[in-house]
Design a protein around this motif. Structure first.
Motif, PDB file in Angstrom:
ATOM      1  N   ALA A 159       0.859  -1.192   0.000  1.00 20.42           N
ATOM      2  CA  ALA A 159       0.000   0.000   0.000  1.00 20.42           C
ATOM      3  C   ALA A 159       0.890   1.236   0.000  1.00 20.42           C
ATOM      4  CB  ALA A 159      -0.901  -0.002   1.234  1.00 20.42           C
ATOM      5  N   PHE A 160       0.715   2.100  -0.993  1.00 27.44           N
ATOM      6  CA  PHE A 160       1.538   3.303  -1.083  1.00 27.44           C
ATOM      7  C   PHE A 160       1.316   4.159   0.164  1.00 27.44           C
ATOM      8  CE2 PHE A 160       1.117   2.232  -5.606  1.00 27.44           C
ATOM      9  CZ  PHE A 160       2.448   2.288  -5.974  1.00 27.44           C
ATOM     10  N   PRO A 161       2.378   4.508   0.857  1.00 31.66           N
ATOM     11  CA  PRO A 161       2.218   5.318   2.080  1.00 31.66           C
ATOM     12  C   PRO A 161       2.005   6.794   1.743  1.00 31.66           C
ATOM     13  CG  PRO A 161       4.537   4.851   1.710  1.00 31.66           C
ATOM     14  CD  PRO A 161       3.781   4.128   0.628  1.00 31.66           C
ATOM     15  N   GLY A 162       1.384   7.511   2.681  1.00 33.90           N
ATOM     16  CA  GLY A 162       1.282   8.961   2.581  1.00 33.90           C
ATOM     17  C   GLY A 162       0.203   9.474   1.655  1.00 33.90           C
ATOM     18  N   LEU A 163      -0.711   8.628   1.192  1.00 37.11           N
ATOM     19  CA  LEU A 163      -1.782   9.102   0.319  1.00 37.11           C
ATOM     20  C   LEU A 163      -2.883   9.761   1.158  1.00 37.11           C
ATOM     21  CD1 LEU A 163      -2.167   6.100  -2.150  1.00 37.11           C
ATOM     22  CD2 LEU A 163      -0.820   8.172  -2.446  1.00 37.11           C
ATOM     23  N   ASP A 164      -3.455  10.834   0.623  1.00 39.67           N
ATOM     24  CA  ASP A 164      -4.543  11.514   1.336  1.00 39.67           C
ATOM     25  C   ASP A 164      -5.734  10.574   1.531  1.00 39.67           C
ATOM     26  OD1 ASP A 164      -3.034  13.796   1.444  1.00 39.67           O
ATOM     27  OD2 ASP A 164      -3.881  14.663  -0.374  1.00 39.67           O
ATOM     28  N   THR A 165      -6.062   9.814   0.493  1.00 40.01           N
ATOM     29  CA  THR A 165      -7.121   8.804   0.586  1.00 40.01           C
ATOM     30  C   THR A 165      -6.496   7.453   0.258  1.00 40.01           C
ATOM     31  OG1 THR A 165      -8.764  10.412  -0.166  1.00 40.01           O
ATOM     32  CG2 THR A 165      -9.396   8.100  -0.210  1.00 40.01           C
ATOM     33  N   PRO A 166      -6.309   6.588   1.241  1.00 42.44           N
ATOM     34  CA  PRO A 166      -5.627   5.316   0.969  1.00 42.44           C
ATOM     35  C   PRO A 166      -6.411   4.433   0.027  1.00 42.44           C
ATOM     36  CG  PRO A 166      -6.579   5.327   3.174  1.00 42.44           C
ATOM     37  CD  PRO A 166      -6.715   6.723   2.647  1.00 42.44           C
ATOM     38  N   HIS A 167      -5.696   3.547  -0.656  1.00 42.07           N
ATOM     39  CA  HIS A 167      -6.321   2.605  -1.569  1.00 42.07           C
ATOM     40  C   HIS A 167      -6.914   1.436  -0.802  1.00 42.07           C
ATOM     41  CE1 HIS A 167      -3.493   4.066  -5.017  1.00 42.07           C
ATOM     42  NE2 HIS A 167      -4.437   4.941  -4.716  1.00 42.07           N
ATOM     43  N   GLY A 168      -8.034   0.930  -1.307  1.00 44.67           N
ATOM     44  CA  GLY A 168      -8.673  -0.251  -0.735  1.00 44.67           C
ATOM     45  C   GLY A 168      -8.630  -1.392  -1.725  1.00 44.67           C
ATOM     46  N   PRO A 169      -9.685  -1.577  -2.552  1.00 42.45           N
ATOM     47  CA  PRO A 169      -9.642  -2.625  -3.573  1.00 42.45           C
ATOM     48  C   PRO A 169      -8.582  -2.334  -4.634  1.00 42.45           C
ATOM     49  CG  PRO A 169     -11.889  -1.880  -3.162  1.00 42.45           C
ATOM     50  CD  PRO A 169     -10.998  -0.901  -2.485  1.00 42.45           C
ATOM     51  N   VAL A 170      -7.780  -3.339  -4.947  1.00 42.59           N
ATOM     52  CA  VAL A 170      -6.695  -3.188  -5.928  1.00 42.59           C
ATOM     53  C   VAL A 170      -6.651  -4.431  -6.815  1.00 42.59           C
ATOM     54  CG1 VAL A 170      -4.194  -3.025  -6.247  1.00 42.59           C
ATOM     55  CG2 VAL A 170      -5.300  -1.674  -4.474  1.00 42.59           C
ATOM     56  N   VAL A 171      -6.410  -4.228  -8.087  1.00 43.72           N
ATOM     57  CA  VAL A 171      -6.183  -5.322  -9.022  1.00 43.72           C
ATOM     58  C   VAL A 171      -4.924  -5.004  -9.814  1.00 43.72           C
ATOM     59  CG1 VAL A 171      -7.686  -4.265 -10.768  1.00 43.72           C
ATOM     60  CG2 VAL A 171      -7.159  -6.702 -10.911  1.00 43.72           C
ATOM     61  N   ALA A 172      -4.110  -6.026 -10.056  1.00 47.72           N
ATOM     62  CA  ALA A 172      -2.891  -5.872 -10.849  1.00 47.72           C
ATOM     63  C   ALA A 172      -2.855  -6.980 -11.883  1.00 47.72           C
ATOM     64  CB  ALA A 172      -1.648  -5.920  -9.961  1.00 47.72           C
ATOM     65  N   VAL A 173      -2.548  -6.618 -13.116  1.00 44.09           N
ATOM     66  CA  VAL A 173      -2.470  -7.603 -14.202  1.00 44.09           C
ATOM     67  C   VAL A 173      -1.117  -7.444 -14.892  1.00 44.09           C
ATOM     68  CG1 VAL A 173      -4.946  -7.745 -14.583  1.00 44.09           C
ATOM     69  CG2 VAL A 173      -3.625  -6.012 -15.788  1.00 44.09           C
ATOM     70  N   PRO A 174      -0.527  -8.553 -15.359  1.00 45.77           N
ATOM     71  CA  PRO A 174       0.797  -8.465 -15.998  1.00 45.77           C
ATOM     72  C   PRO A 174       0.727  -7.834 -17.377  1.00 45.77           C
ATOM     73  CG  PRO A 174      -0.026 -10.701 -16.123  1.00 45.77           C
ATOM     74  CD  PRO A 174      -1.017  -9.929 -15.293  1.00 45.77           C
ATOM     75  N   MET A 175       1.814  -7.169 -17.751  1.00 41.05           N
ATOM     76  CA  MET A 175       2.001  -6.674 -19.122  1.00 41.05           C
ATOM     77  C   MET A 175       3.223  -7.391 -19.672  1.00 41.05           C
ATOM     78  SD  MET A 175       1.159  -2.594 -18.804  1.00 41.05           S
ATOM     79  CE  MET A 175       1.252  -2.399 -20.584  1.00 41.05           C
ATOM     80  N   PRO A 176       3.022  -8.579 -20.273  1.00 43.26           N
ATOM     81  CA  PRO A 176       4.148  -9.436 -20.653  1.00 43.26           C
ATOM     82  C   PRO A 176       4.967  -8.860 -21.790  1.00 43.26           C
ATOM     83  CG  PRO A 176       2.107 -10.316 -21.504  1.00 43.26           C
ATOM     84  CD  PRO A 176       1.731  -9.133 -20.647  1.00 43.26           C
ATOM     85  N   SER A 177       6.205  -9.372 -21.889  1.00 44.51           N
ATOM     86  CA  SER A 177       7.120  -8.968 -22.951  1.00 44.51           C
ATOM     87  C   SER A 177       7.929 -10.178 -23.369  1.00 44.51           C
ATOM     88  CB  SER A 177       8.049  -7.840 -22.476  1.00 44.51           C
ATOM     89  OG  SER A 177       9.084  -7.602 -23.408  1.00 44.51           O
TER      90      SER A 177
END
Length: 540
Positions: free
Chosen positions: A268-286
């Protein structure tokens, strides 16, 4: 029956999922003559992910606090998805009371809402008006409405998903068109993040790529960021082993969490005014090893989690975007190869045609000079031969420049660094010095010797700018059996002035490489200065 049919038609008219859900609750309240109603939408963990109440004013709802998550009587209906009718909520074993500021409720009727044999959620009604109890007729009507609601919800979801697919396809098409138009990769990555942000209705989007000089086991860097607090996120790094984006990039599979702050593998990125809750990450292959990145989308804490459809569409979109970037990279490499081949052809033509003809012309003039009786004519021919030799050196220098590699990092070649040093000297001199490069500078001069050469050149140009008062400076670098640097100006000359710190530094570097340094007038009248620095090439 007439009211039920009206309710079914009313629910089926809408295609917006939010509107459909709200109409379902309103219709149920009217049909069963209840004071309060609600629809609880379940998530994959069989907990209430979305709660839509009817009958409780917004101000009262704020005083009550958070919506229920699926405990007590509501949890009983989740665990046993079949109609439940109660005369008094307090008498049921699963009941444990209401929170503060909650209105009193006694009678209860609940039915599950199924979509294609899957429980989508539960429909709840409380407090039948007039103090009566919910009866079998109310249960039958509500059960019938729940069946119609399931059909309406399914239609709305299919329409919503088709609209989302259309958005993703439009985004992929625009990214491909932008890449094929020759747009820079950075602008395309920003386009990927922006389209992902809009299509997934997220609050923040980041494209993360491996850090320079680091492998896949080290860290990912936020190359571009869009959405809320993008300025803070741009340039940030996340560890690969303990981050959701790193896991997606390393495993080549999408990863999603309902709350990044409590996830075991979620940075979780620190120091954000509004913290993140739900997150999705998908690969960008090469296809290139070590270049796999990730697209990370986040919603603010408390927002709805990304569902399976979101993750599937996002993974497809990221794969298409990565493929388009890969095609653009290969196209750029092909263009670079074609450019190098063209430069090599020009260099070959200059060597085989121009230099050979100039060399033959010079030899002819030298032979003819011996047959000329008048001394002034013979001297002119000799000067012409010297000019041809100088022209041949310039062309050879150009040939070496054309054949120098111009791939990534080529800006650090010694030839380019010498050119940059002369251009930098022009700022302090007020004019551009001439530069002649001859020999295999990039291939025969090792890095340490090249560093000394650049330092001596810088000192010589600095001295000319501070002390010479020159209007012309000529720089020549020749590499044959040794490295020879000549810096000549038309200034006032060195005279009997004491040695400056620049000359002291040049002599120190000369001793380190075992070379020689000569500082002398560049003109016969004693004016001007010529600095000649020589250094032997290492054996082999």
């Amino acid at each position: 029956m007439h009211s039920l049919l009206e309710a079914v038609l009313s629910v089926g008219r809408e295609l917006d999922l939010g509107q459909v859900l709200h109409r379902i609750v309103e219709a149920a309240v009217v049909l069963a003559d209840a004071e309060y109603g609600a629809l609880g939408v379940l998530d994959d963990r069989q907990r209430i992910a979305r709660f839509l109440p009817v009958g409780i004013p917004d101000e009262s709802a704020r005083r009550i606090g958070p919506y229920p998550s699926g405990h007590g009587i509501l949890g009983e209906l989740i665990r046993h998805p079949r109609p439940l009718r109660l005369r008094d909520l307090a008498e049921h074993p699963a009941s444990y009371g209401f929170p503060a500021n909650h209105p009193p409720m006694r009678t209860f009727l609940g039915v599950p809402v199924r979509v294609r044999d899957q429980v989508f959620g539960n429909l709840y009604l409380t407090e039948k008006r007039g103090g009566a109890e919910f009866d079998a007729d109310d249960e039958a009507v509500l059960t019938t409405l729940a069946v119609a609601a399931g059909v309406a919800i399914d239609n709305a979801r299919m329409y919503h998903e088709s609209r989302r697919r259309e958005q993703w396809l439009e985004a992929s098409g625009e990214i491909t068109r932008t890449l094929l138009s020759g747009e820079a990769a950075g602008a395309v990555l920003s386009l990927v993040a922006r389209h992902g942000l809009e299509a997934a209705q997220a609050d923040s989007a980041c494209v993360l790529l491996p850090c320079d000089g680091g492998g896949a086991e080290d860290a990912l860097r936020v190359e571009v960021a869009e959405g809320a607090e993008a300025d803070r996120l741009a340039g940030a790094t996340v560890p690969v082993r303990t981050s959701l984006a790193g896991a997606a990039a390393a495993e080549g599979a999408p990863r999603a969490v309902p709350d990044i702050r409590t996830a075991e593998e979620g940075y979780a990125f620190p120091g954000l005014d509004t913290p993140h809750g739900p997150v999705v990450a998908v690969p960008m292959p090469s296809s290139s090893p070590g270049l796999t990145g990730a697209l990370r989308l986040a919603r603010h804490a408390g927002g709805p989690p990304f569902d399976a459809a979101d993750v599937k569409l996002l993974a497809s979109f990221a794969g298409q975007a990565a493929l388009a970037l890969e095609v653009a990279r290969h196209r750029a490499e092909a263009e670079q190869l074609a450019l190098l081949q063209d430069r090599d052809r020009i260099a070959r033509d200059l060597h085989d045609l121009a230099i050979q003809r100039l060399f033959a012309t010079g030899m002819t003039l030298q032979s003819a000079g011996r047959l000329i009786d008048r001394p002034e004519a013979a001297e002119r021919v000799s000067h012409a031969v010297d000019d041809l030799d100088q022209t041949i050196k310039i062309i050879r220098s150009t040939i070496f420049g054309l054949r120098a590699q111009e791939g990534p990092g080529s800006g650090q070649s010694l030839r380019h660094q010498l050119t940059a040093a002369v251009n930098a000297g022009a700022q302090s001199l007020g004019f551009a010095p001439s530069l002649t490069l001859d020999g295999r500078i990039d291939t025969d001069v090792p890095r340490p010797l090249g560093d000394h050469l650049l330092a001596v050149l810088g000192e010589a140009l600095s001295n000319a700018a501070r002390h010479a008062g020159a209007g012309r400076v000529d720089v020549a670098v020749t590499v044959a059996d040794e490295v020879v640097l000549t810096v000549a100006d038309d200034g006032v000359g060195i005279g009997s002035a004491p040695h400056t710190s620049g000359l002291v530094n040049m002599r120190a570097r000369t001793e380190q490489v075992g070379g020689s340094l000569a500082v002398e007038p560049s003109r016969k009248d004693g004016t001007g200065t010529r600095v000649t620095w020589r250094a032997p090439l290492p054996p082999g």
